[in-house]
Each structure stands twice: as structure tokens, then as C-alpha cells.
Design an enzyme around this catalytic site. Structure first.
Site, mmCIF file in Angstrom:
data_model
loop_
_atom_site.group_PDB
_atom_site.id
_atom_site.type_symbol
_atom_site.label_atom_id
_atom_site.label_comp_id
_atom_site.label_asym_id
_atom_site.label_seq_id
_atom_site.Cartn_x
_atom_site.Cartn_y
_atom_site.Cartn_z
ATOM 1 N N ASP A 181 2.023 32.347 -24.421
ATOM 2 C CA ASP A 181 1.674 31.043 -24.426
ATOM 3 C C ASP A 181 2.725 29.970 -24.610
ATOM 4 O O ASP A 181 2.523 28.704 -24.506
ATOM 5 C CB ASP A 181 0.697 30.930 -25.699
ATOM 6 C CG ASP A 181 -0.914 30.885 -25.135
ATOM 7 O OD1 ASP A 181 -1.184 30.698 -24.071
ATOM 8 O OD2 ASP A 181 -1.626 31.156 -26.168
ATOM 9 N N GLN B 157 -5.513 33.298 -30.060
ATOM 10 C CA GLN B 157 -6.398 32.068 -29.653
ATOM 11 C C GLN B 157 -6.372 31.145 -30.844
ATOM 12 O O GLN B 157 -6.763 31.603 -31.992
ATOM 13 C CB GLN B 157 -7.911 32.818 -29.307
ATOM 14 C CG GLN B 157 -8.826 31.596 -28.768
ATOM 15 C CD GLN B 157 -8.330 30.921 -27.311
ATOM 16 O OE1 GLN B 157 -7.780 31.831 -26.524
ATOM 17 N NE2 GLN B 157 -8.319 29.632 -27.436
ATOM 18 N N LYS C 137 -10.133 34.550 -20.163
ATOM 19 C CA LYS C 137 -8.772 35.324 -20.119
ATOM 20 C C LYS C 137 -8.789 36.762 -19.854
ATOM 21 O O LYS C 137 -8.305 37.085 -18.683
ATOM 22 C CB LYS C 137 -7.963 34.917 -21.265
ATOM 23 C CG LYS C 137 -7.669 33.411 -21.416
ATOM 24 C CD LYS C 137 -6.915 33.096 -22.819
ATOM 25 C CE LYS C 137 -6.820 31.631 -23.021
ATOM 26 N NZ LYS C 137 -6.552 31.142 -24.010
#
Ligand code: NAD
Length: 301
Positions: free
Chosen positions: A121, A98, A54
Site C-alpha cells: 500500500d 485494510q 482485492k
């Protein structure tokens, strides 16, 4: 006839090119660089790889990214404090935690602490609700990437039978909602579904996200179906495969995504798209506020 292979790497590269242009426009117009904060807790090896992918992708398109690493022993409060600071930091346009988090963490609480306006997200309940009613600001990255692949290939979704195998919060459920929003007739299967094949055989568009190698065999697929394999499984011999028997299924399907090189590259790319959209939205709102303040100030004279 074998299926056309959907080249996720190539589509991702073209979307990243668009991302670079949007970042340049933001820099030129507002003098601001879009910023993403990535928080990771613990030493999960897969998470480390995902996080570094990422960060690298951000660099590639000119997004500022900052990594915040906590040890396994970190307390939830420490992480929540950081999220609170990042949520009000105007240089940060996206915040990502994460997953998975260590056991002592309450995932809902942590994800819920992220500002819904920076939840790139799309896992905050506000954005999940937005997805349900068909207007989320942050579509979750993996299903968003699948929709982009379908769009890129010119595959019609409206009115078609779509079957999603897998019902997780991060892939299967949002995938089903996005297909429904695009007017497909959607069935969702999961580990407790009896006789999976009776559903998959009806699918014009079959999206598989179960995490089981060889779950979908040739005879379970309708002729000329579009098959999107989201699964990523590492076999004992080290090979990476999806959830479909690729060689068998590609004989019956009209389109298929390979693993690796299908959905995977799109997931990270859609995170970049969400971060850039977030920056654009907040900067436009700020400049609108500034202009209305000027009008109000003038009106008050
Ligand atoms: P998960 O474990 O959270 O959910 C799996 C889902 O599949 C569950 O709903 C479960 O009921 C269902 N399932 C499991 N076995 C099944 C079976 N035999 N028949 C029918 N349904 C079954 O997993 P997830 O996070 O949704 O990920 C699913 C897969 O997608 C994994 O392989 C994961 O690595 C992969 N993945 C890939 C990407 C990508 O970018 N390509 C992103 C996220 C996840």
C-alpha cells in the site's frame, strides 16, 4: 465539445492482462506464485467489499491471496504478531492492513510493523520518505492509478499546472508528490482552503479527492482541463457519484474520469502491480544472493 471520458475499467483490464503475464513469467522462472496477505479487523461493511474486491482481483491474475480476519475486539498485539510472522514468510510478497482500524489501534504502529519490503500500500514511513525523494518502491495505489491513467491517455504532466483538492495521507498528499516528481507545478487545496475556485480555475490537471459531491462545478474548471475525479460518494437515493458535477464539468474539460468506472478500478489494479513488483524484486535478490554465494564458494576453493 464535451470531454473525452477516460475509461478506467478498460485501462485497468489492460494493466491486469500485463499482470497475468508477469505472474506467469514468475511462476515459470522461479516456480513461485506471488502472495498477498490481507488483514482486516472488525466488520466495517465498506471494508468487507474492498477486501473481497482485492481477493477477487488477485485470483483473476493468478496471485495467491490470504485473508486474515480479526473481530472488533482483537488486541493490537495479536495483529502485530501476525504482521511479524508474515513479514518473514518468504511466500508472502505483500502485506496489506485494510483501513480503518478500530479505535483501540495505533495506525502508525500497525503500518510501521509491516516490512517496508512488503508494504504494497506504500503507507510505511520508509516508503512515504521514498516517495518524497522520488524513488519509492511502492507508490500508493490510488495516485499510482491516476498517474497510469494520465500516461495511458498520453497526457503531458511536465510543466503543467496541477491542482489537487484533498490532502489526505492516502490520496491527496502522495498524488501531489507524484505530480511534482513528474515536473508539474502543484497546488494542494483542502477543507480550510479559502475560495477553492481561485485555485481550481488555474488547473491544467485537476485531481479531486475530497469526498464531497458537487464540490467542483463547471465554472470552477479551466477550459480544456484534464479532470480526474477520485471521490466516491453515495447519495441518499443510493447513486454513486464523485466530487464533480459530472455533467457540467464535462462540458468544459478535455478529459474526465467517470464515477464509477474511472479511478476506482485502477486502485485495486495497482495493488496487483505492487504485489507482483515486490515478488519480482525479492526473487531477483534471492537468485543474485544464491549466485554470489556460489562464486564465493568457488573463490574459496
Ligand atoms: P479524507 O477524508 O481522508 O480526506 C479528504 C480531504 O479532502 C482532506 O484533506 C480534506 O481537507 C479535503 N476536503 C474535504 N472537504 C473539502 C472541501 N469542501 N474543499 C476542499 N477540500 C476538502 O478522504 P480520502 O481518503 O483522501 O478520500 C477522498 C475521497 O476519495 C473519498 O470520497 C473517498 O471515498 C475517495 N477515494 C476513492 C478511491 C478510489 O479508488 N477511487 C480511493 C481512496 C479514496
Amino acid at each position: 465539445m464535451t470531454a473525452k471520458i477516460i475509461d478506467g475499467k478498460a485501462v485497468a483490464a489492460s494493466v491486469r492482462e500485463e499482470c497475468r503475464t508477469r505472474v506467469d513469467v514468475i511462476k515459470e522462472r522461479y516456480g513461485v506464485t506471488p502472495g498477498l496477505a490481507v488483514i482486516m479487523v472488525g466488520e466495517n461493511p465498506a471494508s468487507k467489499v474492498y477486501v473481497s474486491n482485492k481477493i477477487r482481483a488477485c485470483e483473476e491474475v493468478g496471485i495467491n491471496s490470504t485473508k486474515y480476519l480479526f473481530p472488533d475486539t482483537a488486541s493490537q498485539e495479536e495483529v502485530l504478531d501476525l504482521i511479524e510472522q508474515l513479514s518473514i514468510d518468504p511466500t508472502v510478497h505483500g502485506i496489506l492492513v485494510q483501513l480503518p482500524l478500530p479505535k483501540q489501534f495505533d495506525i502508525e504502529r500497525v503500518l510501521g510493523a509491516i516490512s517496508a519490503q512488503k508494504d504494497v500500500d506504500g503507507f510505511h514511513l520508509y516508503n512515504v520518505g521514498g516517495l518524497v525523494v522520488g524513488n519509492t518502491i511502492f507508490p500508493p495505489c490510488t495516485p499510482f492509478g491516476v498517474m497510469r491513467l494520465l500516461q495511458h491517455e498520453g497526457i503531458e504532466v511536465a510543466g503543467r499546472n496541477a491542482v489537487v483538492v484533498g490532502a489526505s495521507n492516502i490520496v491527496g498528499k502522495p498524488m501531489a508528490l507524484m505530480l511534482m516528481q513528474n515536473e508539474a507545478t502543484v497546488s494542494v487545496c483542502h477543507a480550510r482552503t479559502r475560495d477553492l475556485a481561485q485555485f481550481t480555475i488555474l488547473a491544467d490537471i485537476l485531481v479531486v479527492a475530497a469526498g464531497c459531491p458537487n464540490l467542483i462545478l463547471e465554472q470552477m474548471v479551466k477550459k480544456d482541463a484534464v479532470v480526474i475525479d477520485v471521490g466516491i460518494n453515495r447519495l441518499p437515493n443510493g447513486r454513486l457519484v464523485g466530487d464533480c458535477d459530472y455533467e457540467g464539468v464535462r462540458k468544459r474539460a478535455s478529459y474526465i474520469t467517470p464515477v464509477p468506472g474511472g479511478v476506482g478500478p485502477m486502485t485495486v489494479t495497482m495493488l496487483l502491480v505492487n504485489t507482483i513488483s515486490s515478488a519480482e524484486r525479492s526473487l531477483m535478490a534471492a537468485s543474485y544472493r544464491a549466485s554470489t554465494n556460489i562464486h564465493e564458494a568457488h573463490g574459496a576453493q
